[in-house]
Design a protein around this motif. Structure first.
Motif, mmCIF file in Angstrom:
data_model
loop_
_atom_site.group_PDB
_atom_site.id
_atom_site.type_symbol
_atom_site.label_atom_id
_atom_site.label_comp_id
_atom_site.label_asym_id
_atom_site.label_seq_id
_atom_site.Cartn_x
_atom_site.Cartn_y
_atom_site.Cartn_z
ATOM 1 N N TRP A 221 -4.085 1.228 -2.115
ATOM 2 C CA TRP A 221 -3.431 0.282 -3.017
ATOM 3 C C TRP A 221 -3.940 0.516 -4.435
ATOM 4 C CZ3 TRP A 221 -5.811 -5.003 -4.165
ATOM 5 C CH2 TRP A 221 -4.990 -5.737 -5.029
ATOM 6 N N THR B 55 -2.738 1.139 8.114
ATOM 7 C CA THR B 55 -2.632 0.516 6.787
ATOM 8 C C THR B 55 -1.599 -0.606 6.798
ATOM 9 O OG1 THR B 55 -3.240 2.605 5.718
ATOM 10 C CG2 THR B 55 -2.162 0.955 4.343
ATOM 11 N N GLU C 278 -1.844 -4.594 5.725
ATOM 12 C CA GLU C 278 -0.887 -5.159 4.761
ATOM 13 C C GLU C 278 -0.217 -6.409 5.328
ATOM 14 O OE1 GLU C 278 3.310 -3.585 3.115
ATOM 15 O OE2 GLU C 278 1.651 -2.197 2.745
ATOM 16 N N PHE D 59 0.833 -1.193 0.000
ATOM 17 C CA PHE D 59 0.000 0.000 0.000
ATOM 18 C C PHE D 59 0.874 1.251 0.000
ATOM 19 C CE2 PHE D 59 -2.886 -3.252 1.189
ATOM 20 C CZ PHE D 59 -4.154 -2.812 0.814
#
Length: 468
Positions: free
Chosen positions: A10, A125, A129, A5
């Motif tokens: 993304w 984030t 991920e 990301f």
């Protein structure tokens, strides 16, 4: 394929990178993340008009549902800020937008939204991920509710805009939705208040009618032509997911994002009188500091990327957040870019000015504020040391750039804690050089502001030579 990301979610090439399998993997990791944080999560999902966006939104919804998560799935193409507001307004835990924003049509992507109605912060984030591929994908559709997200958003917008004042001003507005998710929503909002408006390229198109859906001058030929051939007060354009906007004068002249920011800030502070500080990315004109900073109002300078603006907006009282690429957010609304609300504020700004044409207002304000001398260049940089360049320059301590003394150097750090931005503040007002290296592309970006075009050229050339 490793899914990584970036600063705003993304994005990747359709089919080879973003497909049903990879969307399912990301959806499962997002489900795992939410289940780790919340006992009974509820999540909203929206999508733009790109190829497979609705299909990917359904796959994402089915995966979340398969993990016993309540899902509100948009029943139509919507702008990103509509999804963000729905999350905040309904006290949901998270949101997902299937979009690649202003990227070319062969791309698609995913944006994550937090409960405050803005982008995920970097550390959150990274947690999503890290969970990719850690558990098997589960799917069903029993927890999915198709919903109209637009109703509450339109009601919210009505609280901020003086539509009656605009109506009395008899403005005639031209809108270019660029075949994006903005559709004819802005036109419909205006027409509902008897304000004259017309939209070109209003029907969402997966190829954006052969253009890049980024509202900058080189992509807005059709808007320029329509403005020059007909009688409008101003032109407005929104990008692929309508979270950014671009502005053109009634004569077809492009209004730079830097000037748009300057005029919007003046309107927010002096006409709307919204309380709070201003947060801008480092690439935005420092005229905001010289003109608007005071004992009561601070101007924050942050890393390029709207999520860094969001970090400040959710922790401090902010009236206005702005970035050089045309993304503007408002503390009274969301810690998020909103191209629809920004366009409406531009229209109301013109109405309050007493002028009927934006060109008349801009000429008047240019005499008051002076000209902005700014430019940027993007350099291809194929060498392997791209991510070591700026840390090295920071250690070397540059004390002069051309004829000007460096009075301060500010380093900006990437999500992986590497210096990827350096801003050199030079003596005198509104003089600086900003260097940025991309973590994901072989590109370095050089930005500069000065007190003349010649100064800006010299600063940019100095920056260019640093990468030879």
């Amino acid at each position: 394929m490793k899914i990584i990301f970036g600063t705003d979610g993304w994005r990747g090439l359709l089919d080879s990178e973003i497909n049903e399998e990879t969307i399912s993997l990301v959806a499962q990791s997002f489900a795992d993340y939410n289940l780790q944080r919340f006992s009974h999560p509820a999540i909203a999902i929206g999508f733009d008009g790109r190829r497979n966006s609705e299909k990917f939104a359904k796959i994402f919804a089915e995966t979340l549902s398969g993990n016993n998560i309540k899902v509100f799935l948009s029943d139509r193409i919507i702008p990103t800020p509509v999804l963000s507001f729905f999350v905040k307004h309904n006290n949901l835990n998270s949101g997902v937008m299937i979009t690649a924003s202003h990227n070319p049509p062969e791309y698609n992507g995913v944006k994550f939204k937090a409960d405050y109605g803005g982008p995920f912060l970097t550390e959150e984030t990274l947690k999503v991920e890290e969970l990719i591929g850690k558990s098997s994908v589960k799917k069903n559709d029993v927890n999915i509710e198709r919903t109209n997200f637009l109703l509450s958003y339109t009601e919210q917008i009505g609280k901020f805009i003086d539509f009656e004042f605009i109506r009395r001003s008899r403005l005639n507005v031209l809108i270019d939705s660029m075949g994006g998710a903005g559709s004819d929503y802005l036109e419909r909002i205006l027409l509902a208040h008897n304000i004259s408006a017309q939209t070109i390229f209003s029907l969402p198109d997966q190829n954006f009618y052969g253009r890049l859906a980024e509202p900058i001058e080189k992509n807005l030929g059709p808007l320029k032509k329509e403005l020059q051939e007909n009688d409008y007060s101003l032109g407005l354009a929104t990008d692929g997911d309508a979270d950014r906007c671009g502005v053109m004068l009634d004569n077809g002249e492009w209004l730079s994002a830097q000037e748009t920011i300057l005029f919007l800030t003046n309107f927010i502070v002096n006409t709307k009188k919204l309380q709070g500080n201003i947060v801008k990315t480092a690439s935005v004109t420092d005229k905001l500091k010289t003109l608007f900073e005071s004992k009561q109002r601070k101007i924050y300078d942050v890393q390029v990327g709207f999520k860094y603006i969001t970090e400040v907006m959710i922790s401090k009282k902010i009236a206005f957040g702005c970035e050089e690429s045309g993304g503007f957010g408002y503390g009274i609304h969301l810690p998020e870019r909103d191209g629809i609300l920004s366009s409406l504020f531009m229209i109301e700004m013109l109405a309050h000015s007493g002028f009927n044409k934006l060109s008349e207002y801009v000429n008047h304000k240019r005499e008051e504020f002076g000209k902005i001398f700014y430019d940027r260049i993007d350099l291809k940089y194929e060498k392997q040391d791209r991510n070591e360049l700026l840390p090295g320059l920071y250690r070397n301590f540059i004390d002069r750039i051309g004829n000007f003394r460096v009075v301060h150097i500010k380093a900006f750090y990437s999500s992986r804690n590497v210096i990827n931005g350096l801003k050199f503040f030079l003596e005198g007002d509104n003089r600086w050089l900003l260097l940025r290296s991309s973590e994901t592309e072989p590109i370095v970006r050089i930005y500069a502001e000065g007190q003349s075009d010649d100064e800006v050229k010299k600063f940019l050339e100095y920056g260019r030579k640093l990468f030879n």
